[in-house]
Design a protein around this motif. Structure first.
Motif, short mmCIF file in Angstrom:
data_model
loop_
_atom_site.label_atom_id
_atom_site.label_comp_id
_atom_site.label_asym_id
_atom_site.label_seq_id
_atom_site.Cartn_x
_atom_site.Cartn_y
_atom_site.Cartn_z
N TYR A 116 -6.38 8.77 -36.64
CA TYR A 116 -7.49 7.62 -37.25
C TYR A 116 -7.50 6.46 -35.96
N THR A 117 -8.39 5.72 -36.05
CA THR A 117 -8.44 4.48 -35.20
C THR A 117 -8.54 3.37 -35.96
N TYR A 118 -7.81 2.02 -35.52
CA TYR A 118 -8.23 0.73 -36.34
C TYR A 118 -8.70 -0.11 -35.57
N ASN A 119 -9.28 -1.12 -36.39
CA ASN A 119 -9.97 -2.36 -35.63
C ASN A 119 -8.96 -3.45 -35.43
N THR A 120 -7.80 -3.16 -35.63
CA THR A 120 -6.84 -4.38 -35.55
C THR A 120 -5.42 -3.73 -35.14
N LYS A 121 -4.58 -4.41 -34.98
CA LYS A 121 -3.11 -3.74 -34.55
C LYS A 121 -2.67 -3.31 -35.79
N ASN A 122 -1.84 -2.31 -35.51
CA ASN A 122 -1.18 -1.43 -36.78
C ASN A 122 -0.47 -2.20 -37.58
N TYR A 123 0.47 -3.09 -37.00
CA TYR A 123 1.52 -3.83 -37.86
C TYR A 123 0.78 -4.83 -38.67
N LYS A 124 -0.30 -5.38 -38.57
CA LYS A 124 -0.98 -6.22 -39.28
C LYS A 124 -1.59 -5.56 -40.45
N ILE A 125 -1.94 -4.39 -40.31
CA ILE A 125 -2.43 -3.72 -41.41
C ILE A 125 -1.25 -3.09 -42.51
N PHE A 126 -0.06 -2.36 -41.88
CA PHE A 126 0.96 -2.06 -42.63
C PHE A 126 2.16 -2.99 -43.02
N PHE A 156 8.82 -6.95 -38.14
CA PHE A 156 9.16 -8.29 -37.99
C PHE A 156 8.59 -8.87 -36.55
N PHE A 157 8.68 -8.08 -35.48
CA PHE A 157 8.37 -8.16 -34.08
C PHE A 157 7.03 -7.71 -33.66
N LYS A 158 6.30 -8.87 -33.23
CA LYS A 158 4.96 -8.56 -32.79
C LYS A 158 5.12 -7.98 -31.32
N THR A 159 5.52 -6.67 -31.50
CA THR A 159 5.39 -5.94 -30.10
C THR A 159 5.12 -4.46 -30.51
N GLY A 178 8.37 4.40 -30.94
CA GLY A 178 7.91 3.57 -29.70
C GLY A 178 9.06 3.27 -28.77
N ALA A 179 8.84 3.47 -27.79
CA ALA A 179 10.00 2.93 -26.80
C ALA A 179 10.43 1.50 -26.71
N THR A 180 9.20 0.74 -26.63
CA THR A 180 9.45 -0.77 -26.65
C THR A 180 10.18 -1.27 -27.98
N TYR A 181 9.65 -0.61 -29.09
CA TYR A 181 10.20 -1.29 -30.26
C TYR A 181 11.78 -0.90 -30.46
N SER A 182 12.16 0.21 -30.13
CA SER A 182 13.34 1.05 -30.27
C SER A 182 14.34 0.10 -29.21
N LYS A 183 13.69 -0.17 -28.22
CA LYS A 183 14.80 -1.14 -27.22
C LYS A 183 14.81 -2.44 -27.81
#
Length: 228
Positions: A116-126, A156-159, A178-183
């Motif tokens: 799928y593709t989103y028209n906004t960032k995934n965390y805003k949706i979920f 909780f983090f906008k990353t 995701g590497a960034t979120y895990s770090k």
């Protein structure tokens, strides 16, 4: 002397921790965008016979601001209309992600993966649609099987964070990736442990000084008694 040495040690520890965190964040900035936040992959296996595509059935924790009567674009891409079973599905607050929401676009499905593709960032949706199931559907939009419910964690983090959905027959599992979120989670854990250690050391030092003062006072009082 001990007090001065302790202060120096704590300051050195904090400085070292700050340098380490700054270094890690610098690396994260350099490789921050390890994936596209507007792209979604859903893995599935052991699908029932006749499965042509899969769709998430989503439930909002409050008002569903992404809800629509029918997503015409996805309907055309899938060859479905608003009278198909998937479009009409509304059980216990769960509705079709593809056909009843405006934030997502169907891309493709092949080799056990739906894209799928989103028209906004995934965390805003979920962060809004935080409970999901998965529906296996045939070419006419009939639902063949619906999986169990999977609770989507709150980001909780906008990353950049990956939302990983994996279905196996009637079982659906969710996890962050995701590497960034895990770090970032690792850094927070390290900082929390470090702060706890410093707090314990300071608390120990505080009580040590209190006991030391009491011992000194008792010694003075004992000396005065002896002198009398």
């Amino acid at each position: 002397m001990m007090k001065s040495s302790l202060k120096i040690s704590i300051k050195a520890f904090i400085a070292g921790l700050f340098a380490a965190v700054t270094c890690i964040f610098g690396c994260m900035t350099a490789f921050a965008w390890d994936h596209d936040e507007t792209w979604q992959r859903i893995g599935f296996e052991n699908a029932p016979e006749g499965t042509e595509f899969v769709d998430l059935l989503v439930k909002a924790k409050g008002d569903d601001k992404y809800a629509v009567d029918f997503n015409e674009e996805n309907g055309k891409l899938l060859g479905l209309d608003k009278d198909c079973e998937l479009a009409k599905y509304d059980k216990d607050g769960y509705t079709s992600f593809l056909l009843r929401h405006c934030c997502v676009k169907f891309d493709s499905v092949h080799n056990g993966e739906a894209h799928y593709t989103y028209n906004t960032k995934n965390y805003k949706i979920f962060n809004e649609l935080n409970r999901v199931k998965l529906a296996y559907c045939d070419s006419k939009g009939n639902i063949l099987i619906v999986t169990n419910t999977a609770d989507v964690g709150y980001a909780f983090f906008k990353t950049p964070v990956m939302y990983i959905f994996k279905a196996d027959g009637e079982s659906l599992a969710f996890s962050f990736g995701g590497a960034t979120y895990s770090k970032l989670r690792s850094i927070i854990a390290v900082v929390a442990i470090a702060v706890l250690i410093v707090a314990v050391v300071l608390l120990f030092r505080f009580f040590e000084r209190k006991l030391g003062k009491r011992s000194a006072e008792k010694s003075v009082q004992s000396g005065e008694t002896d002198n009398e």
